[in-house]
Design an enzyme around this catalytic site. Structure first.
Site, PDB file in Angstrom:
ATOM      1  N   ASN A 210      -3.217  45.162  45.460  1.00 46.43           N
ATOM      2  CA  ASN A 210      -3.295  45.077  46.778  1.00 46.43           C
ATOM      3  C   ASN A 210      -2.798  46.948  47.352  1.00 46.43           C
ATOM      4  OD1 ASN A 210      -0.667  44.794  47.226  1.00 46.43           O
ATOM      5  ND2 ASN A 210      -1.471  42.753  46.375  1.00 46.43           N
ATOM      6  N   ASP A 286      -2.628  36.453  44.751  1.00 41.98           N
ATOM      7  CA  ASP A 286      -2.738  35.107  44.593  1.00 41.98           C
ATOM      8  C   ASP A 286      -3.428  34.381  42.860  1.00 41.98           C
ATOM      9  OD1 ASP A 286      -2.049  34.143  46.668  1.00 41.98           O
ATOM     10  OD2 ASP A 286      -3.461  35.298  47.849  1.00 41.98           O
ATOM     11  N   LYS A 296      -7.849  46.841  24.858  1.00 41.17           N
ATOM     12  CA  LYS A 296      -8.618  47.301  26.042  1.00 41.17           C
ATOM     13  C   LYS A 296      -9.949  47.152  26.009  1.00 41.17           C
ATOM     14  CE  LYS A 296     -10.644  51.656  28.882  1.00 41.17           C
ATOM     15  NZ  LYS A 296     -10.632  52.934  28.161  1.00 41.17           N
ATOM     16  N   PRO A 315       1.715  31.057  40.334  1.00 38.24           N
ATOM     17  CA  PRO A 315       3.040  30.307  41.517  1.00 38.24           C
ATOM     18  C   PRO A 315       2.820  30.561  43.102  1.00 38.24           C
ATOM     19  CG  PRO A 315       4.211  31.156  39.813  1.00 38.24           C
ATOM     20  CD  PRO A 315       2.307  31.921  40.156  1.00 38.24           C
ATOM     21  N   ASP A 316       3.392  29.716  44.147  1.00 34.33           N
ATOM     22  CA  ASP A 316       3.075  30.422  45.328  1.00 34.33           C
ATOM     23  C   ASP A 316       4.784  30.123  45.696  1.00 34.33           C
ATOM     24  OD1 ASP A 316       3.751  30.618  47.691  1.00 34.33           O
ATOM     25  OD2 ASP A 316       1.790  29.912  48.065  1.00 34.33           O
ATOM     26  N   LYS A 362      -1.291  28.244  58.480  1.00 36.11           N
ATOM     27  CA  LYS A 362      -0.544  29.465  57.258  1.00 36.11           C
ATOM     28  C   LYS A 362       0.755  28.672  56.398  1.00 36.11           C
ATOM     29  CE  LYS A 362      -2.013  32.416  55.026  1.00 36.11           C
ATOM     30  NZ  LYS A 362      -2.528  34.331  54.607  1.00 36.11           N
ATOM     31  N   LYS A 366       2.553  25.966  54.071  1.00 37.87           N
ATOM     32  CA  LYS A 366       3.578  26.043  52.927  1.00 37.87           C
ATOM     33  C   LYS A 366       5.147  26.635  53.293  1.00 37.87           C
ATOM     34  CE  LYS A 366       1.652  30.712  51.712  1.00 37.87           C
ATOM     35  NZ  LYS A 366       1.228  31.673  50.831  1.00 37.87           N
TER      36      LYS A 366
HETATM   37  O1  PMT Z   1       4.280  47.303  51.796  1.00 37.85           O
HETATM   38  P1  PMT Z   1       3.383  47.560  53.882  1.00 37.85           P
HETATM   39  O2  PMT Z   1       2.651  48.743  52.668  1.00 37.85           O
HETATM   40  O3  PMT Z   1       4.338  48.088  54.248  1.00 37.85           O
HETATM   41  O4  PMT Z   1       2.659  46.861  53.957  1.00 37.85           O
HETATM   42  C1  PMT Z   1       3.056  45.300  54.578  1.00 37.85           C
HETATM   43  C2  PMT Z   1       2.521  44.112  54.669  1.00 37.85           C
HETATM   44  C3  PMT Z   1       1.040  44.159  54.695  1.00 37.85           C
HETATM   45  C4  PMT Z   1       2.529  43.976  52.490  1.00 37.85           C
HETATM   46  C5  PMT Z   1       3.412  42.818  54.923  1.00 37.85           C
HETATM   47  O5  PMT Z   1       3.586  42.974  56.213  1.00 37.85           O
HETATM   48  C6  PMT Z   1       2.951  41.500  54.786  1.00 37.85           C
HETATM   49  O6  PMT Z   1       2.049  40.912  55.379  1.00 37.85           O
HETATM   50  N1  PMT Z   1       3.012  41.117  53.852  1.00 37.85           N
HETATM   51  C7  PMT Z   1       3.018  39.929  53.471  1.00 37.85           C
HETATM   52  C8  PMT Z   1       1.375  40.271  52.698  1.00 37.85           C
HETATM   53  C9  PMT Z   1       0.805  38.422  52.054  1.00 37.85           C
HETATM   54  O7  PMT Z   1       0.363  38.484  51.016  1.00 37.85           O
HETATM   55  O8  PMT Z   1       0.558  37.310  52.799  1.00 37.85           O
HETATM   56  P2  PMT Z   1       0.157  36.341  52.279  1.00 37.85           P
HETATM   57  O9  PMT Z   1      -0.414  35.752  53.986  1.00 37.85           O
HETATM   58  O10 PMT Z   1      -1.164  36.284  51.886  1.00 37.85           O
HETATM   59  O11 PMT Z   1       1.105  35.369  51.800  1.00 37.85           O
HETATM   60  C10 PMT Z   1       1.737  34.848  53.064  1.00 37.85           C
HETATM   61  C11 PMT Z   1       3.163  35.161  52.101  1.00 37.85           C
HETATM   62  O12 PMT Z   1       3.074  34.401  50.859  1.00 37.85           O
HETATM   63  C12 PMT Z   1       3.765  36.067  52.530  1.00 37.85           C
HETATM   64  O13 PMT Z   1       5.222  35.943  52.871  1.00 37.85           O
HETATM   65  C13 PMT Z   1       3.952  36.129  50.542  1.00 37.85           C
HETATM   66  O14 PMT Z   1       4.741  36.577  50.544  1.00 37.85           O
HETATM   67  C14 PMT Z   1       3.596  34.931  49.927  1.00 37.85           C
HETATM   68  N2  PMT Z   1       3.222  34.216  49.151  1.00 37.85           N
HETATM   69  C15 PMT Z   1       1.959  34.926  48.687  1.00 37.85           C
HETATM   70  C16 PMT Z   1       1.419  34.364  47.400  1.00 37.85           C
HETATM   71  C17 PMT Z   1       1.798  33.881  46.310  1.00 37.85           C
HETATM   72  N3  PMT Z   1       1.221  33.458  45.257  1.00 37.85           N
HETATM   73  N4  PMT Z   1       3.948  33.542  46.878  1.00 37.85           N
HETATM   74  C18 PMT Z   1       3.947  34.188  47.390  1.00 37.85           C
HETATM   75  O15 PMT Z   1       4.856  33.681  48.213  1.00 37.85           O
END
Ligand code: PMT
Length: 423
Positions: A210, A286, A296, A315-316, A362, A366
């Protein structure tokens, strides 16, 4: 007795039009009782006169590395070591570059090289110069070296442009100094931070990932270090230098980030100091490809045979830590605060509200204490930007929306916000 009345301060002035605003900083410092010495570069003296600076600081201005009379009073080593606080305002693009490169070719840069105590930079320049990759590279290096910045702020700049480049106001700079010199609220606390993207391999040459640059997590990490915390930074592949003082663990995939995070969490009670907070800024994938190919994936010779992409869930990390913390609370223990970041995408007219509703769902899913929400489609927000605009959602229902700030300021405010939850 005021905060500044027993403090000695060196105010270093670079050659930029914002130097006129530094006069107000000098006036405020003197009014509050600080002893002030001014270091001006040759270029600075094109914008403000030695006479004005002497009148406001009450001391002759220092600008020449080799002047015998200046060396006699306080040479650059003593100057660097004896003052309580050193502020550079304005810090021009040139000063940032010379500092990042470790130059010592005038009085200011030699003082900065010899300095061991707190330094605050107040950058000011044209927005295009601030956004230039070379300036941003230098800023990243300085931050990694443990140097703090205040601003630059958004708004009109002297040349008529508009954007991020205005020097912070004098009161804001003083506030930064007060913060640097005050007791550290995170002293004796350990913080776990995740940052950056993850990469999920398809084969040895391709991956899913991403747009995260790691800047937001870096800003939180640097704010935590400045606030006195011990920091473990678990990060995906980013092009940023590791902040000095952070215990950094580099990973690639979501599974590796999960494993590293769980290991730090499991050891939290044995680690001194114990873990106080986990702040998960990372953009964790995710999903990952169900089967990583060991060689390849070939295009094939038959026309348009596109290999199917089957994904499985990662895993989350956030949900797992939150569940563990909640279990600890139920068992009567006091768990670390668990903070997530939510990257939402709102485009409709009422984007702020729709994003907030999605983020609330969310957070409930979580189970974390706090969720920091950013609409990554809003101007100046989210992936790769230098700024961000966030809303903080507390589990209790309390909410706070902050204005568009630099990511450093978001990090600082977040650390202050969390520190208030400990008292
Ligand atoms: O790195 P930059 O370019 O400065 O950009 C910053 C940012 C946009 C990445 C940052 O501000 C941000 O929003 N980070 C969270 C990104 C994200 O994965 O969001 P989400 O809504 O998909 O996930 C929510 C939370 O769950 C996050 O804390 C993430 O770390 C966590 N997560 C998600 C999926 C997963 N499998 N495990 C997790 O722990």
């Amino acid at each position: 007795m005021g905060f500044w009345s027993d403090k000695s301060v060196a105010v270093a002035i670079g050659g930029g039009i914002a130097a006129y605003k530094t006069l107000e900083l000098l006036r405020l410092l003197r009014e509050e009782g600080a002893r002030v010495v001014v270091i001006a570069t040759e270029a600075a003296l094109q914008f403000v006169t030695p006479l004005t600076l002497q009148a406001l600081s009450g001391q002759p201005v220092r600008s020449n590395l080799f002047s015998p009379c200046e060396a006699d009073g306080m040479d650059h080593i003593r100057l660097a070591q004896e003052v309580d606080w050193l502020v550079v305002a304005p810090a021009t693009a040139d000063i940032l570059a010379r500092m990042a490169g470790g130059h010592g070719d005038d009085l200011l840069t030699t003082v900065l090289l010899a300095r061991r105590g707190p330094v605050l930079l107040a950058p000011a320049m044209n927005p295009a110069m601030w956004a230039h990759p070379a300036t941003q590279r230098n800023v990243a290096q300085l931050q990694a070296d443990g140097i703090a910045l205040v601003g630059p702020e958004y708004g009109p700049v002297a040349c008529g442009d508009h954007g991020q480049g205005r020097m912070a106001e004098a009161a804001h700079i003083l506030e930064g100094g007060r913060r640097q010199l005050s007791p550290k609220p995170w002293q004796g606390r350990h913080v776990l931070i995740t940052a950056g993207p993850t990469q999920e391999d398809l084969d040895p040459v391709r991956y899913l990932s991403n747009r995260s640059s790691g800047r937001m997590g870096w800003a939180v990490c640097q704010a935590a270090l400045r606030a006195g915390a011990e920091v473990t930074l678990i990060h995906g592949p980013v092009a940023l230098p590791v902040p000095r003082g952070a215990n950094a663990i580099a990973v690639q995939s979501a599974q590796q980030m999960y494993d590293a995070t769980m290991q730090v969490w499991e050891n939290r009670a044995y680690h001194a100091p114990h873990l106080s907070a986990a702040i998960l800024t990372a953009a964790v994938a995710d999903f990952r490809p169900a089967n990583r190919q060991m060689t390849k994936i070939k295009k094939g010779t038959a026309a348009a045979v596109i290999p199917p992409l089957t994904l499985v869930q990662n895993p989350d990390i956030l949900a797992t830590l939150a569940a563990r913390a909640n279990q600890m609370a139920q068992d009567g223990q006091s768990p670390p605060i668990v903070v997530g970041f939510a990257a939402e995408t709102g485009t409709d007219a009422d984007a702020a509200e729709s994003v907030r509703v999605l983020a609330r769902e969310k957070q409930a899913r979580k189970g974390c204490d706090l969720l920091v929400v950013n609409n990554v489609l809003a101007p100046g927000c989210g992936f790769g930007s230098l700024t961000n605009q966030v809303t903080i959602l507390h589990r209790s229902g309390h909410e706070e929306t902050w204005p568009l700030l630099s990511k450093e300021e978001v990090g600082e405010r977040l650390l202050d916000h969390l520190a208030n939850l400990f008292v």
